[in-house]
Motif scaffolding. Structure first.
Motif, PDB file in Angstrom:
ATOM      1  N   PRO A  62     -18.684  66.144 -39.000  1.00  0.00           N
ATOM      2  CA  PRO A  62     -18.534  65.701 -40.395  1.00  0.00           C
ATOM      3  C   PRO A  62     -17.162  65.100 -40.691  1.00  0.00           C
ATOM      4  N   SER A  63     -16.136  65.516 -39.956  1.00  0.00           N
ATOM      5  CA  SER A  63     -14.797  64.973 -40.172  1.00  0.00           C
ATOM      6  C   SER A  63     -14.635  63.564 -39.615  1.00  0.00           C
ATOM      7  N   GLY A  64     -15.614  63.089 -38.853  1.00  0.00           N
ATOM      8  CA  GLY A  64     -15.517  61.781 -38.232  1.00  0.00           C
ATOM      9  C   GLY A  64     -15.044  61.822 -36.803  1.00  0.00           C
ATOM     10  N   ARG A  65     -14.703  63.011 -36.282  1.00  0.00           N
ATOM     11  CA  ARG A  65     -14.249  63.140 -34.908  1.00  0.00           C
ATOM     12  C   ARG A  65     -15.443  63.167 -33.957  1.00  0.00           C
ATOM     13  N   PHE A  66     -15.299  62.492 -32.825  1.00  0.00           N
ATOM     14  CA  PHE A  66     -16.367  62.441 -31.838  1.00  0.00           C
ATOM     15  C   PHE A  66     -16.392  63.745 -31.052  1.00  0.00           C
TER      16      PHE A  66
ATOM     17  N   ASN B 198      -9.354  67.503 -23.187  1.00  0.00           N
ATOM     18  CA  ASN B 198      -9.233  67.989 -24.552  1.00  0.00           C
ATOM     19  C   ASN B 198      -9.725  66.905 -25.503  1.00  0.00           C
ATOM     20  N   PRO B 199     -10.950  67.016 -26.039  1.00  0.00           N
ATOM     21  CA  PRO B 199     -11.497  65.951 -26.888  1.00  0.00           C
ATOM     22  C   PRO B 199     -10.630  65.631 -28.097  1.00  0.00           C
ATOM     23  N   LYS B 200      -9.857  66.619 -28.591  1.00  0.00           N
ATOM     24  CA  LYS B 200      -9.047  66.363 -29.775  1.00  0.00           C
ATOM     25  C   LYS B 200      -7.925  65.368 -29.486  1.00  0.00           C
ATOM     26  N   SER B 201      -7.412  65.392 -28.232  1.00  0.00           N
ATOM     27  CA  SER B 201      -6.322  64.499 -27.886  1.00  0.00           C
ATOM     28  C   SER B 201      -6.803  63.182 -27.296  1.00  0.00           C
ATOM     29  N   ALA B 202      -8.105  63.043 -27.070  1.00  0.00           N
ATOM     30  CA  ALA B 202      -8.627  61.820 -26.484  1.00  0.00           C
ATOM     31  C   ALA B 202      -8.667  60.710 -27.530  1.00  0.00           C
ATOM     32  N   THR B 203      -8.554  59.507 -27.057  1.00  0.00           N
ATOM     33  CA  THR B 203      -8.636  58.349 -27.950  1.00  0.00           C
ATOM     34  C   THR B 203     -10.058  58.215 -28.469  1.00  0.00           C
ATOM     35  N   GLN B 204     -10.204  58.160 -29.762  1.00  0.00           N
ATOM     36  CA  GLN B 204     -11.530  58.091 -30.368  1.00  0.00           C
ATOM     37  C   GLN B 204     -12.110  56.685 -30.197  1.00  0.00           C
ATOM     38  N   PRO B 205     -13.378  56.580 -29.777  1.00  0.00           N
ATOM     39  CA  PRO B 205     -13.995  55.256 -29.627  1.00  0.00           C
ATOM     40  C   PRO B 205     -14.066  54.525 -30.966  1.00  0.00           C
ATOM     41  N   GLN B 206     -13.977  53.225 -30.888  1.00  0.00           N
ATOM     42  CA  GLN B 206     -14.080  52.388 -32.077  1.00  0.00           C
ATOM     43  C   GLN B 206     -15.469  51.751 -32.106  1.00  0.00           C
TER      44      GLN B 206
ATOM     45  N   VAL C 218     -20.000  50.342 -36.621  1.00  0.00           N
ATOM     46  CA  VAL C 218     -20.736  50.939 -37.734  1.00  0.00           C
ATOM     47  C   VAL C 218     -20.319  52.399 -37.858  1.00  0.00           C
ATOM     48  N   SER C 219     -19.847  52.789 -39.022  1.00  0.00           N
ATOM     49  CA  SER C 219     -19.498  54.182 -39.297  1.00  0.00           C
ATOM     50  C   SER C 219     -20.241  54.635 -40.558  1.00  0.00           C
ATOM     51  N   LEU C 220     -20.443  55.942 -40.659  1.00  0.00           N
ATOM     52  CA  LEU C 220     -21.274  56.500 -41.728  1.00  0.00           C
ATOM     53  C   LEU C 220     -20.568  57.675 -42.375  1.00  0.00           C
ATOM     54  N   GLU C 221     -20.656  57.723 -43.692  1.00  0.00           N
ATOM     55  CA  GLU C 221     -20.164  58.869 -44.467  1.00  0.00           C
ATOM     56  C   GLU C 221     -21.330  59.419 -45.273  1.00  0.00           C
ATOM     57  N   LEU C 222     -21.662  60.689 -45.058  1.00  0.00           N
ATOM     58  CA  LEU C 222     -22.847  61.297 -45.655  1.00  0.00           C
ATOM     59  C   LEU C 222     -22.432  62.459 -46.548  1.00  0.00           C
ATOM     60  N   LYS C 223     -22.886  62.441 -47.812  1.00  0.00           N
ATOM     61  CA  LYS C 223     -22.623  63.503 -48.771  1.00  0.00           C
ATOM     62  C   LYS C 223     -23.953  64.082 -49.244  1.00  0.00           C
TER      63      LYS C 223
END
Length: 528
Positions: free
Chosen positions: A205-209, A296-304, A307-312
């Motif tokens: 949900p935070s957008g992190r892969f 460590n996925p947190k330190s890995a470069t996030q793919p670009q 299309v991105s999605l924000e869901l509420k």
């Protein structure tokens, strides 16, 4: 001795139990084709590709694949390598499509049974897979043609009147290369390379892969005369990060190559593919790349991604609505162009540039968002979207967003849900009995407290229960799908493609070479 015993082809949607093709390489199996088909249908779906049938005599291993509307069954009564039979069945499908055309239909098999029987005899010798390359088969089995059918239908025709080109000569020189037929001639010498990648990812949900992988395929369409020798160099972001002692991957994870690739050259120089290609269409290699290579996925470069999605969820006055906001942009995508050499393919053709025109300007297409709905949802209300159209079917809503032209921006989808009403659901939580704490209370005080306090507690419980039902009716995730022309998520690209040797191409012939890149989103799950 372990071998493939028989092959049966059925129309999967036909009630008839008679196969449209029945071919046996060894002694006739004890179990008939109709019985095997009935036992296969008796298995509950989804049916595995290998089914064990202990009730037959002797017990049988039944291999099966489904292609279009056709069911391919291959029984064996002895221990055998499962991948051998499974791969053989897929090769049979590929060869039949190559000869009879795509899509492969039962009517085509029945109309060309003589050709199919020849192919199966050449592909499998006494139950052992032998020649399975389409190029090699074309040297020994003539493809079906109108003239061939006309000549075959005429009886008593003198052999002298039949053109020699339609008669397979026993002294015909066969190719020494199993995957390439002999005497290949093309008027226009051309090479087409398609790099296709399929992305699968899970996004928090935070957008992190949480995970992201890319499965790639290098597809070739070779139309070169003679026997050309090609050298293709790939450039990958991780090609310089080869671990000590690890198998040479050239930046490609789990690479799988066509038999034409010289593995010794790849081991010496990972990233270089040296091969003599088959004629026509074939898959040169496939690979898998982890887009989050760090431990460590947190330190890995996030793919670009484009299309991105924000869901509420649980928004609105009654907490009965959810909203999705989609952001589409190609600005963050690095164009898949060549920056290391001015002319990677050597002399260019005068007809077109070496690379596809879309490589410098990636285009996003086929954007769709799917919302899986819980079973408690009855219907949707007040549904609106700022762009595109939506379709509600069963327990999912599909929202398709058109991206004609250079569309880049934001699109919004919002809807409300109506939950199903089940008997007794509203009274799941029974009202708690008041507890006497031992203190003195007269009857009037107790009665007043029970009336006032009971109403407030009951109202609060009803509101809490209604809110919980709405929360349970909200989608837990959304599935994103799209395709991008001219861009690969892994960053793999063709650095050069050259004809370095061979024979038969002709002096001064400069073949046209074209490369295309395509990325498709598979199962990209965005959690909420």
């Amino acid at each position: 001795m372990n071998a493939v015993e028989a092959l049966y082809v059925f129309d999967n949607f036909s009630p008839a139990t008679t196969p449209i093709l029945q071919h046996e390489w060894r002694s006739r199996p004890a179990t008939t084709a109709a019985s095997l088909y009935s036992l296969y249908k008796a298995q509950p779906p989804p049916r595995p590709s290998l089914i064990y049938l202990p009730t037959t005599s002797p017990p049988t291993l039944l291999f099966n694949i489904i292609h279009n509307n056709l069911l391919f069954l291959s029984p064996t009564t002895s221990e055998i390598e499962p991948l051998l039979v499974s791969e053989f069945l897929h090769r049979v499908v590929d060869v039949l499509e190559d000869y009879l055309g795509s899509p492969l239909l039962g009517s085509k098999i029945e109309a060309n049974y003589d050709i199919v029987a020849q192919l199966l005899n050449e592909m499998c010798d006494d139950g052992f897979p032998f020649t399975t390359e389409p190029n090699a088969l074309r040297d020994v089995v003539l493809p079906p043609s109108l003239m061939g059918k006309l000549l075959g239908s005429v009886t008593g025709l003198p052999s002298a009147s039949i053109p020699s080109s339609f008669i397979p000569s026993p002294t015909k020189t066969l190719s020494t290369i199993p995957w390439r037929r002999s005497n290949v001639r093309h008027t226009n010498n051309e090479l087409y390379v398609d790099l296709i990648e399929l992305i699968t990812a899970t996004i928090a949900p935070s957008g992190r892969f949480l995970s992201a992988r890319s499965n790639g395929t290098i597809a070739f369409n070779c139309k070169l005369s003679g026997i050309p020798d090609l050298l293709m160099t790939l450039q990958t972001p991780g090609s310089h990060k080869q671990k000590l002692g690890a198998p040479p991957s050239g930046g490609l994870g789990f690479p799988v190559f066509h038999p034409c690739v010289r593995l010794s050259r790849w081991r010496e120089r990972p990233g270089e593919l040296s091969f003599v290609p088959p004629d026509g269409k074939f898959v040169l290699a496939s690979y898998e790349i982890d887009l989050l290579p760090s431990s460590n996925p947190k330190s890995a470069t996030q793919p670009q991604l484009p299309v991105s999605l924000e869901l509420k969820t649980a928004i609105g006055p009654q907490s009965s609505e959810f909203e999705a906001r989609v952001f589409i942009s190609t600005a963050s995508l690095a164009p898949t162009t060549n920056t290391l050499s001015a002319n990677p393919f050597g002399p260019r053709s005068s007809r077109s540039p070496a690379f596809g025109g879309s490589s410098n300007n990636p285009a996003v297409e086929e954007v769709s968002i799917t919302f899986p709905l819980p079973p408690t949802v009855k219907t949707l209300t007040s549904t609106r979207c700022s762009r595109g159209e939506f379709h509600h079917e069963g327990r999912k809503v599909t929202w398709k967003i058109p991206t004609t032209g250079a569309f880049s921006g934001t699109a919004t989808f919002r809807t409300g849900v109506v939950v199903k009403s089940y008997g007794g659901d509203d009274s799941e939580e029974e009202e708690e009995e008041p507890v006497d704490n031992g203190e003195y209370q007269d009857d009037q005080t107790k009665k007043t407290a029970n009336v006032n306090g009971g109403n407030e507690e009951e109202k609060a419980k009803r509101e809490k229960h209604a809110k919980r039902k709405m929360e349970m009716a909200m989608p837990r995730c959304a599935l994103v799908a799209f395709s991008v022309r001219g861009w690969l998520a892994s960053g793999v690209k063709v650095d050069s493609l050259k004809v370095v040797g061979g024979k038969g191409l002709g002096e001064g012939v400069k073949p046209y070479k074209g490369v295309k890149y395509l990325t498709k989103a598979g199962d990209i799950e965005v959690r909420c």
